[in-house]
Design a protein around this motif. Sequence first.
Motif, mmCIF file in Angstrom:
data_model
loop_
_atom_site.group_PDB
_atom_site.id
_atom_site.type_symbol
_atom_site.label_atom_id
_atom_site.label_comp_id
_atom_site.label_asym_id
_atom_site.label_seq_id
_atom_site.Cartn_x
_atom_site.Cartn_y
_atom_site.Cartn_z
ATOM 1 N N ASP A 227 0.934 -1.397 0.062
ATOM 2 C CA ASP A 227 0.147 -0.056 0.116
ATOM 3 C C ASP A 227 0.816 1.161 0.011
ATOM 4 O OD1 ASP A 227 -1.833 2.105 0.315
ATOM 5 O OD2 ASP A 227 -2.944 0.938 1.938
ATOM 6 N N ALA A 228 0.647 1.942 -1.034
ATOM 7 C CA ALA A 228 1.800 3.085 -1.238
ATOM 8 C C ALA A 228 1.058 4.286 -0.741
ATOM 9 C CB ALA A 228 1.913 3.490 -2.733
ATOM 10 N N GLY A 229 -0.106 4.206 0.048
ATOM 11 C CA GLY A 229 -0.896 5.519 0.543
ATOM 12 C C GLY A 229 -1.446 6.161 -0.648
ATOM 13 N N ASP A 230 -2.001 7.538 -0.246
ATOM 14 C CA ASP A 230 -2.695 8.206 -1.162
ATOM 15 C C ASP A 230 -2.121 9.370 -1.934
ATOM 16 O OD1 ASP A 230 -4.894 6.785 -0.207
ATOM 17 O OD2 ASP A 230 -5.921 8.452 0.928
ATOM 18 N N ILE A 231 -2.448 9.465 -2.961
ATOM 19 C CA ILE A 231 -1.633 10.762 -3.837
ATOM 20 C C ILE A 231 -2.636 11.834 -3.569
ATOM 21 C CG2 ILE A 231 -1.066 11.744 -6.219
ATOM 22 C CD1 ILE A 231 0.600 9.310 -5.316
ATOM 23 N N HIS A 232 -2.391 12.888 -2.708
ATOM 24 C CA HIS A 232 -3.168 13.922 -2.214
ATOM 25 C C HIS A 232 -3.881 14.724 -3.618
ATOM 26 C CE1 HIS A 232 -4.673 17.224 -0.035
ATOM 27 N NE2 HIS A 232 -4.112 18.182 -0.944
ATOM 28 N N ALA A 233 -5.030 14.805 -3.397
ATOM 29 C CA ALA A 233 -5.725 15.355 -4.656
ATOM 30 C C ALA A 233 -5.864 16.739 -4.476
ATOM 31 C CB ALA A 233 -7.309 14.876 -4.824
ATOM 32 N N TRP A 234 -5.991 17.482 -5.739
ATOM 33 C CA TRP A 234 -6.025 18.966 -5.746
ATOM 34 C C TRP A 234 -7.103 19.340 -6.852
ATOM 35 C CZ3 TRP A 234 -1.477 16.505 -7.098
ATOM 36 C CH2 TRP A 234 -0.980 16.630 -8.398
ATOM 37 N N ASP A 235 -7.549 20.502 -6.881
ATOM 38 C CA ASP A 235 -8.676 20.803 -7.679
ATOM 39 C C ASP A 235 -8.424 20.759 -9.215
ATOM 40 O OD1 ASP A 235 -9.952 21.411 -5.458
ATOM 41 O OD2 ASP A 235 -9.805 23.753 -5.616
ATOM 42 N N ASP A 236 -7.225 20.776 -9.541
ATOM 43 C CA ASP A 236 -6.940 20.848 -11.193
ATOM 44 C C ASP A 236 -6.977 19.377 -11.688
ATOM 45 O OD1 ASP A 236 -6.025 20.697 -13.674
ATOM 46 O OD2 ASP A 236 -4.423 22.148 -13.427
ATOM 47 N N ALA A 237 -8.195 18.901 -12.063
ATOM 48 C CA ALA A 237 -8.101 17.611 -12.370
ATOM 49 C C ALA A 237 -7.282 16.815 -13.515
ATOM 50 C CB ALA A 237 -9.631 17.057 -12.624
ATOM 51 N N GLU A 238 -7.017 17.567 -14.462
ATOM 52 C CA GLU A 238 -5.957 17.079 -15.509
ATOM 53 C C GLU A 238 -4.699 17.066 -15.243
ATOM 54 O OE1 GLU A 238 -5.054 18.606 -20.101
ATOM 55 O OE2 GLU A 238 -6.338 19.731 -19.070
ATOM 56 N N TYR B 250 -3.590 16.437 -11.929
ATOM 57 C CA TYR B 250 -3.846 15.617 -10.992
ATOM 58 C C TYR B 250 -3.800 14.365 -11.830
ATOM 59 C CZ TYR B 250 -5.252 12.256 -7.171
ATOM 60 O OH TYR B 250 -5.045 11.496 -6.331
ATOM 61 N N LEU B 251 -4.398 13.864 -12.804
ATOM 62 C CA LEU B 251 -4.443 12.741 -13.468
ATOM 63 C C LEU B 251 -3.132 12.573 -14.190
ATOM 64 C CD1 LEU B 251 -8.036 12.867 -15.221
ATOM 65 C CD2 LEU B 251 -7.249 11.564 -13.345
ATOM 66 N N THR B 252 -2.622 13.497 -14.705
ATOM 67 C CA THR B 252 -1.242 13.263 -15.211
ATOM 68 C C THR B 252 -0.021 12.930 -14.196
ATOM 69 O OG1 THR B 252 -1.449 15.004 -16.872
ATOM 70 C CG2 THR B 252 0.785 14.464 -16.357
ATOM 71 N N PHE B 253 -0.178 13.468 -13.152
ATOM 72 C CA PHE B 253 0.644 12.972 -11.756
ATOM 73 C C PHE B 253 0.437 11.786 -11.406
ATOM 74 C CE2 PHE B 253 2.148 12.704 -7.553
ATOM 75 C CZ PHE B 253 3.527 13.208 -7.514
ATOM 76 N N LEU B 254 -0.706 11.337 -11.364
ATOM 77 C CA LEU B 254 -1.413 9.925 -11.100
ATOM 78 C C LEU B 254 -0.895 9.032 -12.248
ATOM 79 C CD1 LEU B 254 -2.861 8.127 -9.169
ATOM 80 C CD2 LEU B 254 -4.948 8.742 -10.287
ATOM 81 N N GLU B 255 -1.165 9.182 -13.294
ATOM 82 C CA GLU B 255 -0.685 8.399 -14.492
ATOM 83 C C GLU B 255 0.979 8.246 -14.081
ATOM 84 O OE1 GLU B 255 -0.073 8.492 -19.258
ATOM 85 O OE2 GLU B 255 -1.031 10.009 -18.293
#
Length: 276
Positions: free
Chosen positions: A63-74, A76-81
Amino acid sequence: MFPGALAEREAAAYVLVGAPLDVSTTFQPGTRFGPDRVRTFSRTFDDFDHHTAAHFTDLGVHDAGDIHAWDDAEAYLTFLEGTLSDVRDDGALPLLLGGEHTVSLAGVRACDPATVVVLDAHLDLRAEYDGNPLSHATVTRHALDVADEAVVLGARTGSEAEWERASEADVTVVPPEDVDEWAAAPDLAGPCYLSVDIDAADPAYAPGTGTMEPFGLAPREMHRVVRALAPDCVGFDVVEVNDRDDGQAATLAGKLLRAFVFAHAHGDEDEDGNDR
């Protein structure tokens, strides 16, 4: 930490990443609490799985934990990818825990499957929703920019334009009453990415989600799908759990995630128990 996810990152076969994005959820927000609730309500599950005679703690889940989310979805998705791509590059399979369904797009992009299979009450084939082209209601449409085809299991609602898009050759919609039959002999064009929107379940079983839709699937049907597809999957997520019930949605999500790992690990072994 997800219960039983004891492996060190470097030795992990599966890496769980929480993605508590909650920026476009409609009707009942709260998916930001999803990853923590799934972890919490999975604490009571036994380590042993009688279907595969395996222990979850032996399967190499980290379990690598959570990637803290912020308001800029695009953004955030790039970072998560990028995070999920690192998991793939290390030879592990990503397990994504949402968060709203939009986060699945990062998983699909990182895993680059031939087919995306989605358990979902909704088609999610909109070009935009309330003026937002990057919404939880558009995720399957965006996934088709990566995958060759999408299979939506359990869908029972959508706009007129979505049903028109669903009639095209690269989309297959399996209504709730036909899901069991489909799962008995799934026809997939190559490796798949499996996304479980918890609202595929009838609200009687999982009321803790943003957009409930009656006449849905029973947990047993969702369980069969997950176990049937897991061996052919390159990535998995479960999304759209919120904090507006007594844990029913989170419990189902956690159980389905564990079922995926058990079935995938078992499917990666030959009859003698050796890795393929």
